[in-house]
Structure formats: structure tokens, C-alpha cells
Motif scaffolding. Structure first.
Motif, PDB file in Angstrom:
ATOM      1  N   GLY A  16       0.779  -1.236   0.000  1.00  0.00           N
ATOM      2  CA  GLY A  16       0.000   0.000   0.000  1.00  0.00           C
ATOM      3  C   GLY A  16       0.807   1.280   0.000  1.00  0.00           C
ATOM      4  O   GLY A  16       0.244   2.371   0.057  1.00  0.00           O
ATOM      5  N   VAL A  17       2.126   1.179  -0.106  1.00  0.00           N
ATOM      6  CA  VAL A  17       2.977   2.373  -0.066  1.00  0.00           C
ATOM      7  C   VAL A  17       3.776   2.460  -1.363  1.00  0.00           C
ATOM      8  O   VAL A  17       4.434   1.500  -1.769  1.00  0.00           O
ATOM      9  CB  VAL A  17       3.939   2.319   1.148  1.00  0.00           C
ATOM     10  CG1 VAL A  17       4.868   3.517   1.165  1.00  0.00           C
ATOM     11  CG2 VAL A  17       3.150   2.212   2.443  1.00  0.00           C
ATOM     12  N   ARG A  18       3.715   3.603  -2.006  1.00  0.00           N
ATOM     13  CA  ARG A  18       4.485   3.856  -3.231  1.00  0.00           C
ATOM     14  C   ARG A  18       5.924   4.212  -2.882  1.00  0.00           C
ATOM     15  O   ARG A  18       6.187   4.847  -1.859  1.00  0.00           O
ATOM     16  CB  ARG A  18       3.864   5.016  -4.016  1.00  0.00           C
ATOM     17  CG  ARG A  18       2.504   4.682  -4.573  1.00  0.00           C
ATOM     18  CD  ARG A  18       2.628   4.167  -5.955  1.00  0.00           C
ATOM     19  NE  ARG A  18       1.349   3.638  -6.400  1.00  0.00           N
ATOM     20  CZ  ARG A  18       1.220   2.876  -7.455  1.00  0.00           C
ATOM     21  NH1 ARG A  18       2.264   2.565  -8.163  1.00  0.00           N
ATOM     22  NH2 ARG A  18       0.047   2.423  -7.814  1.00  0.00           N
ATOM     23  N   SER A  23       4.212  13.824  -5.998  1.00  0.00           N
ATOM     24  CA  SER A  23       4.810  15.051  -6.537  1.00  0.00           C
ATOM     25  C   SER A  23       6.038  14.744  -7.385  1.00  0.00           C
ATOM     26  O   SER A  23       6.294  15.417  -8.390  1.00  0.00           O
ATOM     27  CB  SER A  23       5.171  16.017  -5.406  1.00  0.00           C
ATOM     28  OG  SER A  23       6.097  15.415  -4.519  1.00  0.00           O
ATOM     29  N   TYR A  24       6.805  13.730  -7.031  1.00  0.00           N
ATOM     30  CA  TYR A  24       7.990  13.343  -7.795  1.00  0.00           C
ATOM     31  C   TYR A  24       7.580  12.872  -9.191  1.00  0.00           C
ATOM     32  O   TYR A  24       8.165  13.284 -10.195  1.00  0.00           O
ATOM     33  CB  TYR A  24       8.742  12.234  -7.057  1.00  0.00           C
ATOM     34  CG  TYR A  24      10.027  11.817  -7.716  1.00  0.00           C
ATOM     35  CD1 TYR A  24      11.219  12.461  -7.430  1.00  0.00           C
ATOM     36  CD2 TYR A  24      10.042  10.766  -8.638  1.00  0.00           C
ATOM     37  CE1 TYR A  24      12.407  12.078  -8.041  1.00  0.00           C
ATOM     38  CE2 TYR A  24      11.212  10.374  -9.246  1.00  0.00           C
ATOM     39  CZ  TYR A  24      12.395  11.031  -8.945  1.00  0.00           C
ATOM     40  OH  TYR A  24      13.559  10.644  -9.567  1.00  0.00           O
ATOM     41  N   ARG A  31       8.530  18.551 -15.906  1.00  0.00           N
ATOM     42  CA  ARG A  31       9.831  18.850 -16.520  1.00  0.00           C
ATOM     43  C   ARG A  31       9.774  18.606 -18.029  1.00  0.00           C
ATOM     44  O   ARG A  31      10.277  19.409 -18.819  1.00  0.00           O
ATOM     45  CB  ARG A  31      10.939  18.017 -15.885  1.00  0.00           C
ATOM     46  CG  ARG A  31      12.275  18.303 -16.527  1.00  0.00           C
ATOM     47  CD  ARG A  31      13.427  17.689 -15.814  1.00  0.00           C
ATOM     48  NE  ARG A  31      14.653  17.859 -16.572  1.00  0.00           N
ATOM     49  CZ  ARG A  31      15.785  17.268 -16.267  1.00  0.00           C
ATOM     50  NH1 ARG A  31      15.872  16.498 -15.200  1.00  0.00           N
ATOM     51  NH2 ARG A  31      16.849  17.459 -17.035  1.00  0.00           N
ATOM     52  N   ALA A  32       9.159  17.503 -18.422  1.00  0.00           N
ATOM     53  CA  ALA A  32       9.008  17.231 -19.858  1.00  0.00           C
ATOM     54  C   ALA A  32       8.210  18.348 -20.518  1.00  0.00           C
ATOM     55  O   ALA A  32       8.535  18.792 -21.626  1.00  0.00           O
ATOM     56  CB  ALA A  32       8.348  15.873 -20.079  1.00  0.00           C
ATOM     57  N   SER A  50      -0.209  16.619 -15.639  1.00  0.00           N
ATOM     58  CA  SER A  50       0.578  15.834 -14.695  1.00  0.00           C
ATOM     59  C   SER A  50      -0.274  14.897 -13.836  1.00  0.00           C
ATOM     60  O   SER A  50       0.175  13.808 -13.473  1.00  0.00           O
ATOM     61  CB  SER A  50       1.414  16.753 -13.805  1.00  0.00           C
ATOM     62  OG  SER A  50       0.580  17.587 -13.024  1.00  0.00           O
ATOM     63  N   ARG A  51      -1.510  15.280 -13.525  1.00  0.00           N
ATOM     64  CA  ARG A  51      -2.376  14.412 -12.725  1.00  0.00           C
ATOM     65  C   ARG A  51      -2.787  13.165 -13.504  1.00  0.00           C
ATOM     66  O   ARG A  51      -2.806  12.055 -12.972  1.00  0.00           O
ATOM     67  CB  ARG A  51      -3.647  15.146 -12.254  1.00  0.00           C
ATOM     68  CG  ARG A  51      -3.465  16.136 -11.142  1.00  0.00           C
ATOM     69  CD  ARG A  51      -2.805  15.612  -9.920  1.00  0.00           C
ATOM     70  NE  ARG A  51      -3.653  14.816  -9.044  1.00  0.00           N
ATOM     71  CZ  ARG A  51      -3.186  14.160  -7.996  1.00  0.00           C
ATOM     72  NH1 ARG A  51      -1.917  14.197  -7.697  1.00  0.00           N
ATOM     73  NH2 ARG A  51      -3.991  13.460  -7.241  1.00  0.00           N
TER      74      ARG A  51
END
Length: 180
Positions: A16-18, A23-24, A31-32, A50-51
Motif C-alpha cells: 500500500g505504499v508507493r 509530486s515526484y 519537466r518534460a 501531470s495528474r
């Protein structure tokens, strides 16, 4: 990490943890976008902010961050995984274009094709490319590549959201065997 050391870091969830903050991952897209790369990288219009990029990387695609020494060189992702084949997508930041790009591309593809699946086999046997002919630089790179195998052009192989029409694309693939 040494100056020229390359690494490929998978984005994943464990219990359950990325392993990377939202935000990263969103900042990769931003950036792209700042470098003017999103229009061509996401030409089909499916990931236009981005979302959406973050949500797709969490729930549809498999993201890998490409690191060169202390810097982020770009990212790649695979999707449409079927058995041991997947579509491969690549976004290299401008500082890493030119001579550096070949070594980074080869490292990235080789790493993906040599990643084990945990059951005594490989995660992928083949990566598939579908590059819009409109992206002339990417098509040149694919055609000049000693390991990419070009199958040909697809007359309506890629959707261009800006024009609302399907456009021609270059269809290619790479396997462990073609890397040698």
C-alpha cells in the motif's frame, strides 16, 4: 552514484505504499512539459497533464525513472502488456540528447529485457515501439538503431489529438536476441 553510472528505478507499490511521492512522478511530466517534450511524447492526447500522467502510472502503465549519475535523464514506461510483450515509451530530457542518448536507450531497453519475473523467467521477451512518423528525430533513431527491428509503417498507426486524425507511424520491436 558515479558520474556516468546509469540506473533504472521502477515505480511501484508495496503493501500500500508507493516508493516515490506523487509530486515526484508529477514533476517528471512537468519537466518534460517545460522542455517542450509533452506535445510529441503524448501526442495521442491521453496524458495531457501531470495528474493524468500520475494516475496512468499508478493504474495502467509501468513507469521507470532513468538516472544518469546524480541526475534524472528521463523516464520510460510500458503499457498494453500482453503475456511477455509490452509497448515501450521513452522520454529523454534535453540535457541527455545527442551522443548520450544511444547509451541510455540501450541500457534502458537491455535492463527491461533482462529483468527477471520472479519465477525463473524474464518479465518481458519483447518491447514494441509505435513511433509517429511526425516525430522525425525519434524515427531516425529507431531506424539507425542496431538492435531495434523495424517492421514497417502503419498508415493510421497513431492518433494525433491536435489534428483529431490518425497519422502514419513506424512500427518496431526489440528482443533480447536483437540486442546482441
Amino acid at each position: 552514484m558515479p558520474e556516468n553510472k546509469l540506473a533504472l528505478i521502477a515505480y511501484f507499490e508495496s503493501d500500500g505504499v508507493r516508493n516515490m511521492p506523487d509530486s515526484y512522478v508529477e514533476n517528471l511530466y512537468l519537466r518534460a512539459e517545460e522542455e517542450g517534450l509533452t506535445r510529441i511524447t503524448f501526442m495521442d492526447g491521453s496524458l495531457n497533464d501531470s495528474r493524468l500522467f500520475l494516475e496512468d502510472m499508478k493504474h495502467g502503465s509501468h513507469l521507470f525513472v532513468i538516472v544518469s549519475g546524480p541526475e534524472i535523464a528521463g523516464f520510460c514506461w510500458v503499457n498494453h502488456v500482453q503475456h511477455k510483450s509490452a509497448y515501450f515509451h521513452f522520454c529523454l530530457f534535453r540535457d541527455f540528447w545527442g551522443n548520450k542518448a544511444n547509451a541510455i536507450a540501450l541500457f534502458t531497453i537491455s535492463t527491461l529485457l533482462h529483468t527477471e519475473d520472479g519465477y525463473g523467467g524474464y518479465l518481458f521477451d519483447m518491447l514494441i515501439g509505435n513511433t509517429p512518423l511526425k516525430n522525425r528525430a525519434a524515427c531516425r533513431r529507431v531506424k539507425k538503431s542496431p538492435y531495434m527491428q523495424v517492421l514497417g509503417e502503419l498508415p493510421f498507426g497513431y492518433f494525433d489529438a491536435e489534428t483529431g486524425a490518425s497519422i502514419p507511424s513506424l512500427f518496431s520491436y526489440v528482443t533480447r536476441e536483437t540486442l546482441n
